[in-house]
Scaffold this active site. Structure first.
Site, short mmCIF file in Angstrom:
data_model
loop_
_atom_site.label_atom_id
_atom_site.label_comp_id
_atom_site.label_asym_id
_atom_site.label_seq_id
_atom_site.Cartn_x
_atom_site.Cartn_y
_atom_site.Cartn_z
N ARG A 120 -10.89 -14.73 15.58
CA ARG A 120 -9.58 -14.91 14.94
C ARG A 120 -9.70 -15.50 13.54
O ARG A 120 -8.79 -16.17 13.04
CB ARG A 120 -8.67 -15.82 15.76
CG ARG A 120 -8.27 -15.22 17.09
CD ARG A 120 -7.03 -15.94 17.62
NE ARG A 120 -6.76 -15.54 18.97
CZ ARG A 120 -7.28 -16.14 20.02
NH1 ARG A 120 -8.06 -17.18 19.89
NH2 ARG A 120 -7.00 -15.70 21.24
N LYS A 142 -5.22 -8.34 1.33
CA LYS A 142 -5.04 -7.18 2.22
C LYS A 142 -6.41 -6.71 2.67
O LYS A 142 -7.27 -6.41 1.84
CB LYS A 142 -4.34 -6.04 1.49
CG LYS A 142 -2.84 -6.20 1.37
CD LYS A 142 -2.26 -4.88 0.90
CE LYS A 142 -0.77 -4.97 0.70
NZ LYS A 142 -0.22 -3.68 0.22
N GLU A 184 -5.91 0.86 -12.75
CA GLU A 184 -5.22 -0.28 -12.13
C GLU A 184 -4.97 -1.38 -13.17
O GLU A 184 -3.96 -2.09 -13.11
CB GLU A 184 -6.03 -0.85 -10.96
CG GLU A 184 -6.31 0.16 -9.83
CD GLU A 184 -5.11 0.42 -8.91
OE1 GLU A 184 -4.02 -0.11 -9.16
OE2 GLU A 184 -5.30 1.18 -7.93
N LYS A 229 -1.80 -10.67 -10.58
CA LYS A 229 -1.76 -10.40 -9.15
C LYS A 229 -1.51 -11.70 -8.38
O LYS A 229 -0.78 -11.71 -7.37
CB LYS A 229 -3.03 -9.71 -8.65
CG LYS A 229 -2.90 -9.33 -7.17
CD LYS A 229 -3.67 -8.11 -6.77
CE LYS A 229 -3.32 -7.73 -5.32
NZ LYS A 229 -4.13 -6.63 -4.81
N GLU A 239 4.17 -8.81 1.52
CA GLU A 239 4.92 -7.62 1.11
C GLU A 239 6.23 -7.49 1.88
O GLU A 239 6.59 -6.44 2.38
CB GLU A 239 4.06 -6.36 1.32
CG GLU A 239 4.56 -5.17 0.51
CD GLU A 239 3.56 -4.02 0.44
OE1 GLU A 239 2.36 -4.26 0.62
OE2 GLU A 239 4.01 -2.90 0.19
N ARG A 244 5.96 -7.65 -4.08
CA ARG A 244 4.66 -7.00 -4.01
C ARG A 244 4.80 -5.48 -4.16
O ARG A 244 3.87 -4.82 -4.59
CB ARG A 244 3.96 -7.36 -2.69
CG ARG A 244 2.46 -7.19 -2.76
CD ARG A 244 1.73 -8.00 -1.71
NE ARG A 244 0.32 -7.67 -1.77
CZ ARG A 244 -0.65 -8.43 -1.30
NH1 ARG A 244 -0.38 -9.57 -0.72
NH2 ARG A 244 -1.90 -8.05 -1.41
N ASN A 248 3.25 -1.03 -6.51
CA ASN A 248 3.17 0.39 -6.16
C ASN A 248 3.49 1.30 -7.33
O ASN A 248 3.57 2.52 -7.16
CB ASN A 248 4.12 0.71 -5.00
CG ASN A 248 3.57 0.20 -3.69
OD1 ASN A 248 2.37 0.25 -3.47
ND2 ASN A 248 4.44 -0.30 -2.84
N HIS A 251 1.88 4.56 -7.53
CA HIS A 251 1.19 4.75 -6.25
C HIS A 251 1.92 5.68 -5.28
O HIS A 251 1.29 6.26 -4.42
CB HIS A 251 0.91 3.41 -5.59
CG HIS A 251 -0.29 2.72 -6.16
ND1 HIS A 251 -0.35 2.30 -7.48
CD2 HIS A 251 -1.48 2.38 -5.62
CE1 HIS A 251 -1.52 1.73 -7.71
NE2 HIS A 251 -2.22 1.76 -6.60
N HIS A 255 -0.56 8.26 -3.82
CA HIS A 255 -0.88 8.41 -2.39
C HIS A 255 -0.64 9.85 -1.95
O HIS A 255 -1.40 10.40 -1.15
CB HIS A 255 -0.06 7.44 -1.54
CG HIS A 255 -0.45 6.01 -1.76
ND1 HIS A 255 0.44 4.96 -1.63
CD2 HIS A 255 -1.63 5.45 -2.11
CE1 HIS A 255 -0.18 3.82 -1.90
NE2 HIS A 255 -1.44 4.09 -2.19
N HIS A 268 -9.08 7.19 -6.36
CA HIS A 268 -7.77 6.54 -6.25
C HIS A 268 -7.17 6.24 -7.63
O HIS A 268 -6.02 6.57 -7.91
CB HIS A 268 -7.91 5.26 -5.42
CG HIS A 268 -6.66 4.44 -5.39
ND1 HIS A 268 -5.52 4.85 -4.76
CD2 HIS A 268 -6.37 3.22 -5.95
CE1 HIS A 268 -4.57 3.93 -4.90
NE2 HIS A 268 -5.06 2.94 -5.62
#
Ligand SMILES: NC(=O)c1ccc[n+]([C@@H]2O[C@H](COP(=O)([O-])OP(=O)(O)OC[C@H]3O[C@@H](n4cnc5c(N)ncnc54)[C@H](O)[C@@H]3O)[C@@H](O)[C@H]2O)c1
Ligand SMILES: [Zn+2]
Length: 370
Positions: A120, A142, A184, A229, A239, A244, A248, A251, A255, A268
């Protein structure tokens, strides 16, 4: 740079040659850690692993390693995570001990996922070695692996204890990967004033004179991205508050482009560059952005080498209809309206909007994908 997330506050150390200080930094910031398990990939390990091991061992730490069977996205799987768990078990890693990611975003996401889940949650250190990882994925917590067809389908929010960024590691990175990471960076320039209304400098101007060939140019831009960031993460760690979601920008398009081409055509960042161009152009057509601002975007994108991607889309036979279907399936779509982040007024400012329909987007894309 200091990151404040709800769960943890952690330092981001940035500097040329900083990787040589990994031993003392781990000793300082993770004082209870006795063992570390380094996760790296078969491209990065021959370049940097030995030096990192030596610095950690010099502090009296017990060091184990896992090298993923492949470099790149194929390593972000539960099977590879299991190999990391097995090595952790074999070493008798405890929760006070650390899993260390040495590599790009793939290794960072994978190792972070293992760190979040083993017992954990163990200690976690990021040593990012790609532009993308240094400006984006290593900060913000993330972590994930891919599952079936779902990219990042299994994951968590899990902040690291320490991020150590050495831009000198970029000297061995392929130029195409560098450029993709710079997309980015450019994204942060388009978001700067919305993220921070009193943001002091014009990051876009900095990028207009940035030279990818000058190693000394990287530290300041990496620092700016990490600061921006950090502000976003502090405001919306998981998010859930819409802040947040600003990240995107470009994005929703990206995506869709990546998915429709089976992740085999675009890196990407390349898809993000194309998506940001679309976002600017669409914003111009909708009267949100003056055309001169779009031209300014294109000038900086050109300076960074982030151009020519529409022809990749054309060559791949991407259709506007299929693209919009994917954009609607994006987790942010609702009722035939797209959720988009669009530049507004002057570059550096964006708006998060659901004002545009799938029909409007289809019509736009069928004109821009030639
Ligand atoms: N967690 C987040 O917030 C977040 C954000 C954006 C992207 N991501 C994830 O990041 C991943 C992409 O990361 P990436 O672009 O860094 O890809 P990557 O980790 O696959 O690295 C790209 C390639 O460069 C090689 N490489 C890495 N560092 C090198 C170096 N210093 N010298 C030479 N070669 C080197 C790698 O072996 C790989 O082949 C994706 O899985 C994406 O989902 C995560
Ligand atoms: Zn991205």
């Amino acid at each position: 740079v200091a990151i404040t997330a709800q769960a943890k506050q952690y330092p981001i150390v940035i500097g040329q040659g900083a990787l040589a200080t990994v031993g003392s930094l781990v000793a300082q910031h993770l004082p209870k850690t006795q063992q570390v398990l380094i996760v790296s990939d078969p491209t990065v390990a021959p370049l940097y692993l030995q030096a990192v091991c030596q610095r950690l061992e010099a502090q009296g730490l017990v060091v184990g390693t896992v090298i993923t069977p492949v470099a790149g996205e194929g390593a972000k799987t539960l099977a590879v995570a299991q190999a990391v768990y097995q090595q952790a078990h074999h070493m008798g890693l405890s929760r006070q001990d650390a899993i260390v990611a040495l590599g790009g975003g793939v290794v960072g996401d994978l190792a972070g996922f293992c760190a979040a889940t083993y017992f954990r949650g163990t200690q976690f250190v990021q040593l990012p070695t790609t532009v993308l990882a240094q400006v984006d994925s290593s900060v913000g917590g993330k972590v994930a692996v891919n599952f079936e067809n779902s990219k990042n389908g299994i994951g968590a929010f899990y902040q690291p204890n320490l991020v150590l960024i050495d831009p000198d590691t970029l000297s061995t990175l392929a130029p195409r990967e560098i450029k993709a990471g710079l997309a980015e960076v450019l994204k942060y320039a388009l978001l700067q004033h919305t993220i921070s209304p009193d943001w002091p400098d014009d990051f876009l101007e900095t990028l207009a004179t940035f030279s990818p060939q000058r190693p000394a140019d990287y530290s300041p831009i990496i620092e700016t991205c990490c600061r921006l960031k950090a502000l976003v993460v502090a405001a919306d760690e998981t998010e859930s508050k819409g802040v947040r979601a600003l990240l995107n920008l470009g994005h929703t398009f990206a995506h869709a482009y990546e998915a429709i081409t089976n992740y085999a055509v675009f890196l990407h960042g390349e898809a993000v560059a194309l998506g940001m161009d679309h976002a600017c152009q669409f914003a111009v057509e909708q009267g949100l952005l003056p055309v001169a601002q779009y031209q300014r975007y294109q000038a900086v994108a050109q300076h960074l080498g982030l151009v020519g991607y529409p022809s990749l889309a054309t060559q791949a036979g991407v259709s506007a209809t299929a693209l919009v279907d994917l954009m609607l399936h994006d987790k942010k779509a609702s009722h035939g309206q797209l959720t988009l982040v669009l530049p507004q007024n002057t570059l550096g400012h964006v708006v998060l909007t659901q004002a545009y329909s799938a029909d409007a987007m289809r019509s736009f894309l069928s004109r821009v994908i030639r």
